[in-house]
Design a protein around this motif. Structure first.
Motif, PDB file in Angstrom:
ATOM      1  N   VAL A 151       7.094  11.200   8.067  1.00  0.00           N
ATOM      2  CA  VAL A 151       6.978  11.462   9.504  1.00  0.00           C
ATOM      3  C   VAL A 151       6.242  10.279  10.124  1.00  0.00           C
ATOM      4  N   TYR A 152       6.882   9.675  11.119  1.00  0.00           N
ATOM      5  CA  TYR A 152       6.271   8.603  11.901  1.00  0.00           C
ATOM      6  C   TYR A 152       5.672   9.213  13.162  1.00  0.00           C
ATOM      7  N   ALA A 172       0.804  -1.208   0.000  1.00  0.00           N
ATOM      8  CA  ALA A 172       0.000   0.000   0.000  1.00  0.00           C
ATOM      9  C   ALA A 172       0.844   1.268   0.000  1.00  0.00           C
ATOM     10  N   VAL A 173       2.078   1.209   0.430  1.00  0.00           N
ATOM     11  CA  VAL A 173       2.990   2.355   0.315  1.00  0.00           C
ATOM     12  C   VAL A 173       3.498   2.476  -1.115  1.00  0.00           C
ATOM     13  N   ARG A 174       3.773   1.337  -1.746  1.00  0.00           N
ATOM     14  CA  ARG A 174       4.295   1.386  -3.116  1.00  0.00           C
ATOM     15  C   ARG A 174       3.286   1.957  -4.103  1.00  0.00           C
ATOM     16  N   VAL A 175       2.000   1.666  -3.898  1.00  0.00           N
ATOM     17  CA  VAL A 175       0.999   2.089  -4.883  1.00  0.00           C
ATOM     18  C   VAL A 175       0.949   3.611  -5.043  1.00  0.00           C
ATOM     19  N   PRO A 176       0.736   4.410  -3.991  1.00  0.00           N
ATOM     20  CA  PRO A 176       0.731   5.858  -4.210  1.00  0.00           C
ATOM     21  C   PRO A 176       2.086   6.398  -4.664  1.00  0.00           C
ATOM     22  N   ALA A 177       3.172   5.763  -4.220  1.00  0.00           N
ATOM     23  CA  ALA A 177       4.495   6.216  -4.652  1.00  0.00           C
ATOM     24  C   ALA A 177       4.721   5.927  -6.129  1.00  0.00           C
ATOM     25  N   ARG A 178       4.469   4.686  -6.533  1.00  0.00           N
ATOM     26  CA  ARG A 178       4.787   4.263  -7.896  1.00  0.00           C
ATOM     27  C   ARG A 178       3.749   4.740  -8.910  1.00  0.00           C
ATOM     28  N   GLU A 179       2.471   4.640  -8.557  1.00  0.00           N
ATOM     29  CA  GLU A 179       1.422   4.932  -9.530  1.00  0.00           C
ATOM     30  C   GLU A 179       0.982   6.393  -9.537  1.00  0.00           C
ATOM     31  N   HIS A 180       1.234   7.118  -8.446  1.00  0.00           N
ATOM     32  CA  HIS A 180       0.749   8.495  -8.357  1.00  0.00           C
ATOM     33  C   HIS A 180       1.848   9.504  -8.012  1.00  0.00           C
ATOM     34  N   GLY A 181       3.084   9.046  -7.891  1.00  0.00           N
ATOM     35  CA  GLY A 181       4.195   9.959  -7.651  1.00  0.00           C
ATOM     36  C   GLY A 181       4.242  10.566  -6.269  1.00  0.00           C
ATOM     37  N   ILE A 182       3.549   9.965  -5.293  1.00  0.00           N
ATOM     38  CA  ILE A 182       3.556  10.507  -3.929  1.00  0.00           C
ATOM     39  C   ILE A 182       4.945  10.335  -3.322  1.00  0.00           C
ATOM     40  N   ARG A 183       5.432  11.416  -2.733  1.00  0.00           N
ATOM     41  CA  ARG A 183       6.768  11.410  -2.122  1.00  0.00           C
ATOM     42  C   ARG A 183       6.744  11.832  -0.650  1.00  0.00           C
ATOM     43  N   VAL A 200       8.378   2.348   6.432  1.00  0.00           N
ATOM     44  CA  VAL A 200       7.758   3.132   5.370  1.00  0.00           C
ATOM     45  C   VAL A 200       8.787   3.903   4.558  1.00  0.00           C
ATOM     46  N   HIS A 201       9.748   4.553   5.228  1.00  0.00           N
ATOM     47  CA  HIS A 201      10.716   5.347   4.456  1.00  0.00           C
ATOM     48  C   HIS A 201      11.589   4.458   3.573  1.00  0.00           C
ATOM     49  N   GLN A 202      11.852   3.234   4.010  1.00  0.00           N
ATOM     50  CA  GLN A 202      12.660   2.324   3.200  1.00  0.00           C
ATOM     51  C   GLN A 202      11.879   1.828   1.982  1.00  0.00           C
ATOM     52  N   VAL A 203      10.602   1.492   2.186  1.00  0.00           N
ATOM     53  CA  VAL A 203       9.769   1.037   1.072  1.00  0.00           C
ATOM     54  C   VAL A 203       9.563   2.166   0.070  1.00  0.00           C
ATOM     55  N   ALA A 204       9.224   3.353   0.576  1.00  0.00           N
ATOM     56  CA  ALA A 204       8.953   4.480  -0.315  1.00  0.00           C
ATOM     57  C   ALA A 204      10.199   4.906  -1.081  1.00  0.00           C
ATOM     58  N   ARG A 205      11.350   4.890  -0.416  1.00  0.00           N
ATOM     59  CA  ARG A 205      12.574   5.346  -1.079  1.00  0.00           C
ATOM     60  C   ARG A 205      13.109   4.341  -2.085  1.00  0.00           C
ATOM     61  N   ALA A 206      12.633   3.113  -2.023  1.00  0.00           N
ATOM     62  CA  ALA A 206      12.977   2.165  -3.079  1.00  0.00           C
ATOM     63  C   ALA A 206      12.308   2.565  -4.394  1.00  0.00           C
ATOM     64  N   VAL A 207      11.238   3.362  -4.300  1.00  0.00           N
ATOM     65  CA  VAL A 207      10.552   3.885  -5.485  1.00  0.00           C
ATOM     66  C   VAL A 207      11.082   5.271  -5.836  1.00  0.00           C
ATOM     67  N   HIS A 208      11.103   6.168  -4.845  1.00  0.00           N
ATOM     68  CA  HIS A 208      11.601   7.534  -5.022  1.00  0.00           C
ATOM     69  C   HIS A 208      12.600   7.822  -3.899  1.00  0.00           C
TER      70      HIS A 208
END
Length: 271
Positions: free
Chosen positions: A104-105, A64-75, A90-98
């Motif tokens: 913020v946790y 669910a973190v990858r989807v907004p990052a990869r498909e919608h460019g959420i950073r 979360v920051h590790q999963v998201a940064r694998a995309v961007h």
């Protein structure tokens, strides 16, 4: 739970079970105490699938973190009730995309704070931990650390992953999610999931067990219809709100024993 996020960290109570440490134990972590493990043993007796649910939930979070990052460019990500750090945060999963993602946790558990800050010590300020109560969304969104990390004029993904069942009805979890959605700009996302059951009797036992274990600092296993209402007025992404292992699966889930309690949720875009 209402401790000021800017005050010194509260002492860690090792005698009372902590939801964050119990979750850590269920995931196979070591940052927990005998009281947490005893509470998990009781919970597993009334909800035998709870460990498998926790593991499946972690896999859902990654997807669910990858989807907004990869498909919608959420950073930008705001993770409410983040719990203790584990693998694939979360920051590790998201940064694998961007690689430039900012996170913020948010959690009010002092053990989660101690380990979260240690994990993020080497960051450049693009990932922070804020000790705060998610029941006060305006205080979180207006906090200087959030403002220094996230640009709220640009889309943000707000995560409520396996935490809303910790919020009692008197604190209105739907209103909390609604307020966050009101404060974020168009194109932002809200992700929710929590423990649910269609059977009122199946909801009662784990709710009572967790309420007793935490001294009344827990919420409820809810109905799927109640969780559907958390995303009213938002554009729910396919496949909708569903049992989480069926939400865009990419790996084999942990097998459940067929009890009536499941993790249920989905992702929605703010129009």
């Amino acid at each position: 739970m209402d401790q000021d996020a800017d005050s010194g960290p509260p002492p860690i109570d090792t005698k009372t079970p902590s939801v964050a440490r119990m979750h850590d134990y269920l995931l196979g972590g070591t940052d927990n105490y005998p009281a947490d493990r005893r509470a998990c043993s009781k919970l597993l007796r009334v909800a035998p699938d709870i460990r498998a649910l926790a593991l499946n939930n972690r896999a859902f979070l990654r997807r669910a973190v990858r989807v907004p990052a990869r498909e919608h460019g959420i950073r930008q990500f705001l993770d409410h009730g983040s719990g203790l750090p584990t693998r694939d945060n979360v920051h590790q999963v998201a940064r694998a995309v961007h690689p430039d993602c900012r996170v913020v946790y948010v959690d009010n558990d002092p053990t989660a704070e101690a380990h979260g800050r240690t994990l993020l010590d080497e960051n450049d300020g693009s990932a922070r931990f804020l000790r705060a109560d998610l029941r006060r969304p305006d205080a979180i969104l207006d906090h200087r650390d959030v403002r220094a990390t996230l640009d709220l004029e640009r889309p943000v993904a707000a995560l409520f992953v396996s935490v809303l069942h910790c919020v009692p009805e008197r604190d209105d979890p739907k209103a909390i999610v609604r307020r966050v959605a009101e404060r974020l700009c168009s194109g932002s996302f809200v992700l929710v999931c929590q423990l649910v059951s269609r059977d009122p009797h199946a909801r009662e036992a784990p709710t009572r067990c967790m309420d007793e274990a935490t001294g009344g600092r827990w919420g409820a296993v809810r109905s799927p219809a109640a969780v559907d209402g958390f995303l009213d007025g938002l554009d729910v992404e396919p496949p909708g709100l569903t049992e989480i292992t069926t939400w865009r699966p990419d790996t084999e889930p942990r097998t459940l024993q067929g009890t009536d309690v499941i993790e249920y949720g989905g992702l929605a875009r703010i129009p």
